[in-house]
Design an enzyme around this catalytic site. Structure first.
Site, PDB file in Angstrom:
ATOM      1  CD  GLU A   1      -3.011  -0.707   0.050  1.00  0.00           C
ATOM      2  OE1 GLU A   1      -3.078  -0.406  -1.160  1.00  0.00           O
ATOM      3  OE2 GLU A   1      -3.498  -1.746   0.511  1.00  0.00           O
ATOM      4  CG  HIS A   2      -0.277   4.801   0.455  1.00  0.00           C
ATOM      5  ND1 HIS A   2      -0.724   5.993  -0.075  1.00  0.00           N
ATOM      6  CD2 HIS A   2      -1.333   4.242   1.092  1.00  0.00           C
ATOM      7  CE1 HIS A   2      -2.009   6.150   0.242  1.00  0.00           C
ATOM      8  NE2 HIS A   2      -2.400   5.097   0.947  1.00  0.00           N
ATOM      9  CB  THR A   3       4.606   0.371  -2.450  1.00  0.00           C
ATOM     10  OG1 THR A   3       3.505  -0.421  -2.906  1.00  0.00           O
ATOM     11  CG2 THR A   3       4.878   0.068  -0.984  1.00  0.00           C
TER      12      THR A   3
ATOM     13  CG  ASP B   1      -6.145   1.334  -7.820  1.00  0.00           C
ATOM     14  OD1 ASP B   1      -5.437   0.577  -7.128  1.00  0.00           O
ATOM     15  OD2 ASP B   1      -6.633   2.391  -7.381  1.00  0.00           O
TER      16      ASP B   1
ATOM     17  CE1 TYR C   1      -3.395   7.080  -2.801  1.00  0.00           C
ATOM     18  CE2 TYR C   1      -2.567   8.964  -4.017  1.00  0.00           C
ATOM     19  CZ  TYR C   1      -2.654   7.599  -3.837  1.00  0.00           C
ATOM     20  OH  TYR C   1      -1.976   6.759  -4.686  1.00  0.00           O
TER      21      TYR C   1
END
Ligand code: GLA
Length: 377
Positions: free
Chosen positions: A33-35, A171, A220
């Protein structure tokens, strides 16, 4: 993989152009996540819920779009006049906007219908599913030669260039390149990807917390900025290239130290999770899920009290190996790895307990009882 592809629909004689139908599934991110905006590793997987679009070419430049689930249900605009600010239509406008900018596709207007079972704001990529499905349909309508990776890249540009959401490519790659029952391991630096079979003796659960999230602006974008400040202080462009040793040496101010630590440790967890998937080791996968959640809660601070409640209920359930917030955060869904054959019962228990404790209805997205064979439970 018919349900992920696109195909011509029935063509009645009096109609000027055939209908083209295409679909794309939402995704759950297993870990990583958030990588992705730091050129790191991610491991998403398609979920059963999907968005289906039908387009029919028009002889003018009008796009007339209708959606079965969204309000307003019917809207229109002219190609070339795309302007942000119309809710769900923005994703449609974003697609024609970026397609026109490729200069490789002679775009006319079209009638569009959208039908989706991917819940918006649940952290399962409803917007990427819409953009990818529409790009797939227009690829056929315009006889546009373009590969699935490029579709993902165009769908990402819809978000970054038109919507104004500074997201990574996870995504869109998952929606465009993912296969049911297979995790998609992506190196977002090289864009190399590999599909890894979901282990038959593990179940998957996804529960929507009911807390709606959004990525355009907001937290974000703040996290993204903070993490790039941390990278700059560590002397790298992307945190993919930072190490825990360099973090020890440089001593960043808070919270930048924690932001960097999350990305560095999360990248390592993805690689370990890929190994655990290959080893068919759900225990290890569960531990990695739990560690990832702690990192998001304390270091990246993308969780919320309701999400933490849902994660804690899941982690305490005897049918579950591990649980974590999935997706961009600040709401959305929780992903859990469950004992084989026990996912459906555990999901019901967890959603019921969450609804009671948090006072917000939790919805089970996976296993999807309307499609019990997708993905494996
Ligand atoms: C959102 C973004 C992705 C990724 C995740 C966090 O889903 O669209 O690019 O950054 O958040 O892992």
């Amino acid at each position: 993989m018919a349900n992920l592809g696109a195909f011509f629909h029935s063509h009645r004689a009096h109609e000027p152009a055939p209908e083209v139908m295409a679909a794309a599934h939402g995704r759950v991110n297993l870990i990583g996540e958030h990588t992705d905006y730091h050129q790191g590793f991610v491991l998403p997987m398609p979920i059963p819920q999907r968005t289906t679009v039908t387009v029919r070419r028009r002889s003018d430049y009008l796009v007339r779009a209708s959606s079965t689930a969204m309000q307003p249900s019917m809207v229109e605009y002219e190609i070339g006049d795309e302007a942000r600010g119309s809710g769900w239509l923005d994703y449609v406008q974003g697609v024609t906007y970026v397609l026109a900018r490729t200069g490789r596709c002679a775009l006319t207007g079209f009638d569009l219908t959208i039908d989706s079972s991917v819940p918006p704001g649940a952290g399962v990529s409803s917007s990427a599913a819409l953009s990818v499905a529409l790009l797939r349909a227009l690829r056929i309508m315009c006889r546009f030669t373009i590969g699935d990776l490029e579709i993902a890249q165009l769908a990402q540009r819809v978000e970054t260039e038109f919507i104004g959401a500074p997201i990574g490519i996870m995504d869109q790659m998952s929606c465009s390149l993912g296969h049911p029952d297979k995790a998609l391991f992506i190196d977002t630096r090289s864009l190399h990807y590999e599909r890894i079979k979901w282990p038959p003796h593990a179940g998957l659960i996804v529960i929507n917390s009911g807390i709606v999230h959004a990525h355009a602006g907001g937290e974000y974008a703040v996290r993204r900025r903070e993490s790039f400040s941390a990278a700059a202080l560590l002397g790298v462009r992307y945190l993919r290239d930072a190490t825990l040793d360099s973090l020890e040496r440089v001593r960043l101010p808070s919270p930048l130290d924690r932001r960097a630590r999350h990305v560095i440790t999360e990248n390592a967890r993805v690689l370990e999770a890929v190994q655990a998937l290959r080893d068919r080791d759900p225990d290890r996968l569960g531990e990695l899920f739990n560690a990832s959640h702690l990192s998001m809660k304390h270091d990246y601070e993308t969780s919320t009290p309701e999400i933490d409640t849902l994660v804690e209920i899941a982690q305490a359930d005897p049918g579950v190996y591990g649980a974590r917030l999935t997706g961009g955060g600040f709401g959305g869904s929780v992903v859990m790895i469950a004992h084989a054959g026990r996912a459906a019962a555990a999901a019901d228990r967890i959603a019921t307990a969450y609804t009671k404790t948090a006072g917000i209805p939790g919805t089970v997205l996976v296993p999807d009882q309307s499609m019990p064979r997708f993905p494996r439970v």
